[in-house]
Design a protein around this motif. Structure first.
Motif, PDB file in Angstrom:
ATOM      1  N   THR A  58       0.833  -1.195   0.000  1.00 53.86           N
ATOM      2  CA  THR A  58       0.000   0.000   0.000  1.00 53.86           C
ATOM      3  C   THR A  58       0.872   1.251   0.000  1.00 53.86           C
ATOM      4  OG1 THR A  58      -0.129   0.050   2.418  1.00 53.86           O
ATOM      5  CG2 THR A  58      -1.855  -1.177   1.240  1.00 53.86           C
ATOM      6  N   ARG A  59       0.230   2.354  -0.396  1.00 53.57           N
ATOM      7  CA  ARG A  59       0.933   3.636  -0.432  1.00 53.57           C
ATOM      8  C   ARG A  59      -0.101   4.749  -0.289  1.00 53.57           C
ATOM      9  NH1 ARG A  59       4.574   5.916  -5.516  1.00 53.57           N
ATOM     10  NH2 ARG A  59       4.763   8.069  -4.784  1.00 53.57           N
ATOM     11  N   LYS A  60       0.271   5.803   0.412  1.00 60.06           N
ATOM     12  CA  LYS A  60      -0.630   6.939   0.584  1.00 60.06           C
ATOM     13  C   LYS A  60      -0.432   7.959  -0.534  1.00 60.06           C
ATOM     14  CE  LYS A  60      -1.381   6.855   5.601  1.00 60.06           C
ATOM     15  NZ  LYS A  60      -2.845   6.695   5.499  1.00 60.06           N
ATOM     16  N   GLY A  84      -2.638  11.629   1.434  1.00 63.14           N
ATOM     17  CA  GLY A  84      -3.209  11.171   2.692  1.00 63.14           C
ATOM     18  C   GLY A  84      -4.201  10.027   2.578  1.00 63.14           C
ATOM     19  N   TYR A  85      -4.435   9.524   1.368  1.00 62.77           N
ATOM     20  CA  TYR A  85      -5.430   8.464   1.136  1.00 62.77           C
ATOM     21  C   TYR A  85      -4.694   7.193   0.723  1.00 62.77           C
ATOM     22  CZ  TYR A  85      -9.770   6.365  -0.681  1.00 62.77           C
ATOM     23  OH  TYR A  85     -10.865   5.559  -0.911  1.00 62.77           O
ATOM     24  N   THR A  86      -5.007   6.072   1.353  1.00 64.03           N
ATOM     25  CA  THR A  86      -4.270   4.829   1.121  1.00 64.03           C
ATOM     26  C   THR A  86      -4.838   4.044  -0.055  1.00 64.03           C
ATOM     27  OG1 THR A  86      -3.742   4.661   3.467  1.00 64.03           O
ATOM     28  CG2 THR A  86      -3.504   2.664   2.150  1.00 64.03           C
TER      29      THR A  86
END
Length: 329
Positions: A171-173, A176-178
């Protein structure tokens, strides 16, 4: 004494039963029909980076140029409705340097590629109809299917004219959203031919040559919203070159950049849309079904208890004693 159910207990029991039936209906029937790709889409994604480009005026490759890629996607509502279950999207991709921006006509860009993508609205799989061009294959293009899984996907690369395997990388933001991250690369491959002056590919004695166009990609890096499949961040590293017919080495570089990525504005817009659409699907598929199930269970239990307990009433109706009432003559 006998017991009879009160109207309130029957109402609670009926309402609770209805809510219990509604819960799975929302999750298994309504949500799948809400998770569909739109037919009236109209969005623009902008990528920026630096790299080398072929300058047609100087007839040479110029390094350290700012590169802007603009991708516009518009839905053809009429053709989509006529097709039945497909979404028909017209896509234009332009590649510019600062010299060609702003351009009144996209054909004035360094590169201009129009094409049409047709997909199943629910599965996102390609549908071959409605003037689709080119013949697109794979599992994903421009977006992933709904409910993205932690596995590899076959992503259509329009420059290659084939699919590329993108591997899940955790995962990565983004803003600010994953999201789920997928990466891949493209080894040099022949992607077509182009008619150019022979001198461009090292054949000055030939006025024109049908040169081979080769394509590679230093690295594709995508971050995707798990629920909707929307791309939140995209990074690409294209390399396009020309070779003389049958040659083993590149003669000229048309475009070469290790990183061209979504602008901050494009990222923010993608995250905003993903939050909205994901929230709606979560509400229909999780929040409302869970709420309906819990509420229905409570109402059904309360209503059932009230029905079992009932209201006490006498079994027979007593008549008044008239033996002591004087009879009037």
């Amino acid at each position: 004494m006998r017991r009879t159910a009160s109207p309130l207990s029957l109402i609670l029991l009926g309402l609770g039963t209805f809510m219990l039936v509604l819960a799975p209906l929302l999750a298994w029937y309504v949500k799948p029909r809400a998770a569909v790709n739109p037919i009236d889409i109209d969005i623009t994604a902008v990528y920026r980076g630096t790299g080398s480009v072929f300058d047609t005026e100087q007839v040479e490759t110029v390094p350290d140029q700012r590169i802007t890629v603009t991708q516009k996607v518009r839905g053809d509502v009429e053709d989509s409705e006529r097709s039945g279950r497909a979404a028909v999207w017209d896509v234009t991709t332009t590649v510019d340097t600062d010299k060609t921006l702003p351009a009144a006509d996209p054909h004035d860009a360094l590169d201009f590629v129009p094409h049409r993508w047709v997909m199943d609205r629910r599965t996102t799989k390609p549908v071959h109809c409605c003037g689709e061009t080119p013949y697109i294959e794979g599992e994903a293009y421009l977006k992933f299917p709904f409910d993205v899984h932690k596995r590899s996907y076959q992503w259509w690369d329009n420059s290659l004219g084939s699919t590329v395997t993108l591997h899940y990388r955790g995962t990565r933001k983004v803003q600010g959203y994953t999201g789920y991250r997928f990466t891949g690369m493209v080894a040099p491959a022949k992607a077509g031919t182009r008619l150019v002056p022979g001198a461009v590919v090292g054949l000055p004695d030939r006025p024109q040559v049908l040169a081979e166009e080769w394509y590679a990609n230093h690295g594709l890096d995508l971050v995707v919203d798990q629920r909707t499949g929307r791309v939140l961040y995209a990074q690409t590293g294209p390399k396009r070159t020309l070779r003389a017919p049958g040659a083993k080495k590149d003669a000229v570089v048309l475009l070469d950049s290790s990183k061209i990525a979504f602008t901050t504005e494009t990222q923010k817009k993608a995250v905003q849309l993903a939050k909205r659409d994901s929230g709606q699907l979560r509400m229909v598929g999780e929040t409302l079904p869970i709420g309906a199930a819990v509420t229905g269970f409570v109402l059904a239990v309360v209503g059932g208890v009230l029905v079992v307990r009932g209201r006490q009433r006498p079994d027979t109706t007593e008549t008044p004693d008239t033996s002591q009432v004087p009879v009037m003559m």
